[in-house]
Design an enzyme around this catalytic site. Structure first.
Site, short mmCIF file in Angstrom:
data_model
loop_
_atom_site.label_atom_id
_atom_site.label_comp_id
_atom_site.label_asym_id
_atom_site.label_seq_id
_atom_site.Cartn_x
_atom_site.Cartn_y
_atom_site.Cartn_z
N GLY A 12 0.83 -1.21 0.00
CA GLY A 12 0.00 0.00 0.00
C GLY A 12 0.87 1.26 0.00
O GLY A 12 1.80 1.36 0.78
N ARG A 73 1.63 -5.10 -5.12
CA ARG A 73 1.80 -6.29 -4.26
C ARG A 73 2.09 -7.43 -5.23
O ARG A 73 1.22 -7.84 -5.97
CB ARG A 73 0.53 -6.55 -3.45
CG ARG A 73 0.23 -5.44 -2.46
CD ARG A 73 -0.86 -5.84 -1.47
NE ARG A 73 -1.10 -4.78 -0.52
CZ ARG A 73 -2.16 -3.96 -0.55
NH1 ARG A 73 -3.07 -4.11 -1.46
NH2 ARG A 73 -2.29 -3.01 0.34
N ASP A 104 5.80 -5.18 6.46
CA ASP A 104 6.61 -6.36 6.82
C ASP A 104 6.53 -7.47 5.77
O ASP A 104 7.49 -8.20 5.57
CB ASP A 104 6.28 -6.87 8.22
CG ASP A 104 4.81 -7.07 8.47
OD1 ASP A 104 4.01 -6.80 7.55
OD2 ASP A 104 4.45 -7.50 9.58
N THR A 127 3.68 2.21 6.07
CA THR A 127 2.29 1.76 5.98
C THR A 127 1.43 2.62 6.89
O THR A 127 1.82 2.90 8.02
CB THR A 127 2.12 0.27 6.37
OG1 THR A 127 0.72 0.02 6.58
CG2 THR A 127 2.86 -0.13 7.62
N ASP A 129 -1.03 1.66 8.35
CA ASP A 129 -1.56 0.82 9.43
C ASP A 129 -0.73 0.94 10.71
O ASP A 129 -1.22 0.63 11.80
CB ASP A 129 -1.60 -0.66 8.99
CG ASP A 129 -2.44 -0.85 7.74
OD1 ASP A 129 -3.27 0.02 7.44
OD2 ASP A 129 -2.26 -1.88 7.06
N ASP A 131 1.62 -0.93 11.80
CA ASP A 131 1.51 -2.23 12.45
C ASP A 131 2.78 -3.07 12.31
O ASP A 131 2.74 -4.29 12.24
CB ASP A 131 0.32 -3.01 11.86
CG ASP A 131 0.51 -3.28 10.36
OD1 ASP A 131 1.41 -2.70 9.74
OD2 ASP A 131 -0.26 -4.09 9.82
N ARG A 173 -6.28 -2.49 8.57
CA ARG A 173 -6.25 -3.96 8.48
C ARG A 173 -6.57 -4.56 9.85
O ARG A 173 -7.61 -4.22 10.40
CB ARG A 173 -4.89 -4.43 8.00
CG ARG A 173 -4.97 -5.46 6.91
CD ARG A 173 -3.57 -5.85 6.48
NE ARG A 173 -3.13 -5.09 5.33
CZ ARG A 173 -3.42 -5.39 4.08
NH1 ARG A 173 -4.14 -6.45 3.80
NH2 ARG A 173 -2.98 -4.66 3.09
O1 F6P Z 1 -2.08 -1.76 4.35
C1 F6P Z 1 -2.60 -0.54 3.95
C2 F6P Z 1 -4.07 -0.66 3.64
O2 F6P Z 1 -4.53 0.61 3.25
C3 F6P Z 1 -4.94 -1.24 4.76
O3 F6P Z 1 -5.24 -0.29 5.76
C4 F6P Z 1 -6.13 -1.72 3.99
O4 F6P Z 1 -6.76 -2.77 4.67
C5 F6P Z 1 -5.54 -2.19 2.70
O5 F6P Z 1 -4.28 -1.56 2.56
C6 F6P Z 1 -6.37 -1.86 1.49
O6 F6P Z 1 -5.76 -2.45 0.40
P1 F6P Z 1 -6.14 -2.13 -1.11
O7 F6P Z 1 -5.56 -0.80 -1.44
O8 F6P Z 1 -5.54 -3.24 -1.87
O9 F6P Z 1 -7.64 -2.09 -1.17
#
Ligand code: F6P
Length: 317
Positions: A12, A73, A104, A127, A129, A131, A173
């Site tokens: 992300g 990703r 991570d 990130t 998050d 986390d 997340r």
């Molecule tokens: O890890 C970052 C994040 O924004 C999370 O908070 C969320 O759950 C996820 O990525 C959303 O992913 P995507 O952009 O693939 O919808």
């Protein structure tokens, strides 16, 4: 030793990646290195989407969210044959040092790559998050928190005008960091995060009493990682508390936007430490930040345990 160093963004995106890219180019050149951009994360490494970077590539990007070089990703990078291709591409360009902005999961892939092919790297925790175990701060978090703050402030205006409860869903997340910090700093009435078990019933008497005493609206912050849907919480407000309710899912708004001063500065500091670390012999590390300051940690330290939210913060609610 080669003087060629590459940077990529994985997972992300966060606001702060562009300031990091700008400083990466400028600081690499200052240290006599030749900077390269890898476009679209590990996908670009596999597909040889790697180009030398110059001042021109980073001019004006400090104010922009997202990332100038794209992110992804990559499932392919988990397979050895694609990592082999990535290594060949780096060899052709004589690149043996890499900086990776990511979470991570991204670092785990990189560690395997180092163990197989010896490409030195330093990870920069990035990130929204927040986390990642071993670092108190991940790039992008401050900007995300500020966007959430502005959103809640706006929603409060309409909530109070209409006598409504708003359930505002934040990202994160499985981690409740964004929700918890936002709830505290916005004075929310309710905060629901995955780390803490809750029973909505326990709030019923108090919330009904508050309405009797003149409360016009409620702000509830729900982290996306909790088991209940935000709509179920809104239904509970209507059915059990007796107040009209709405759900507002902030979604990807939280990931973009003009990077805050703090994220710009942290981007510069993370990149400086990362480049210095590699030049000083750190071969497979993540640059972490805590009250002790910046320190290098191994991938194992960062990925072997789950990030633990400071639950003492709940006392501020
Ligand atoms: O890890 C970052 C994040 O924004 C999370 O908070 C969320 O759950 C996820 O990525 C959303 O992913 P995507 O952009 O693939 O919808």
């Amino acid at each position: 030793m080669s003087k060629n160093i590459a940077i990529l963004c994985s997972g992300g995106d966060v606001s702060g990646m562009n300031p990091a890219l700008k400083h990466f180019v400028e600081y690499s050149l200052k240290k006599g290195l030749i900077p390269y951009f890898v476009y679209d994360g590990y996908e670009g490494l596999i597909d040889n989407n790697i180009r030398q970077a110059s001042y021109k590539d980073v001019s004006g990007i400090i104010i922009r969210g997202g990332t100038q070089i794209g992110s992804a990703r990559s499932k392919r990078f988990m397979q050895p044959e694609f990592r082999e291709m990535a290594k060949k591409n780096l060899d052709t360009l004589n690149i043996d040092m890499m900086i990776v902005l990511g979470g991570d999961g991204s670092f785990r892939g990189l560690d395997v790559f180092y163990k197989e092919h010896g490409i030195k790297f330093c990870g920069i925790p990035s990130t929204i998050d927040n986390d990642i175990h071993g670092t108190d701060y991940c790039l992008g978090v401050d900007t995300a928190l500020n966007i959430i703050k502005t959103s809640i402030d706006s929603i409060r205006d309409t909530a109070s005008a209409f006598r409504r409860a708003f359930v505002i869903e934040t990202m994160g997340r499985d981690c409740g960091y964004l929700a918890l910090i936002s709830a505290i700093t916005s004075g929310a009435e309710l905060c629901l995060i995955p780390e803490v078990a809750y029973d909505l019933k326990s709030y019923e008497e108090d919330f009904k009493e508050q309405i009797k005493n003149g409360r016009r609206y409620f702000i509830a912050i729900a982290s996306e990682g909790i088991k209940q849907e935000s709509q179920e919480i809104a239904d509970w407000f209507e059915q059990k508390i007796g107040i009209e309710s709405r759900v507002s899912v902030l979604g990807h708004l939280q990931r973009g936007g003009n990077p805050t001063i703090y994220d710009r500065l942290m981007a510069y500091k993370f990149v400086t430490h990362a480049i210095n670390g590699i030049l000083d012999g750190q071969e497979e590390s993540v640059i972490c930040y805590s009250k002790k300051g910046f320190e290098f940690k191994t991938i194992d330290e960062v990925t072997s345990s789950k990030y633990e939210l400071d639950l003492d913060l709940i006392n501020f609610l």
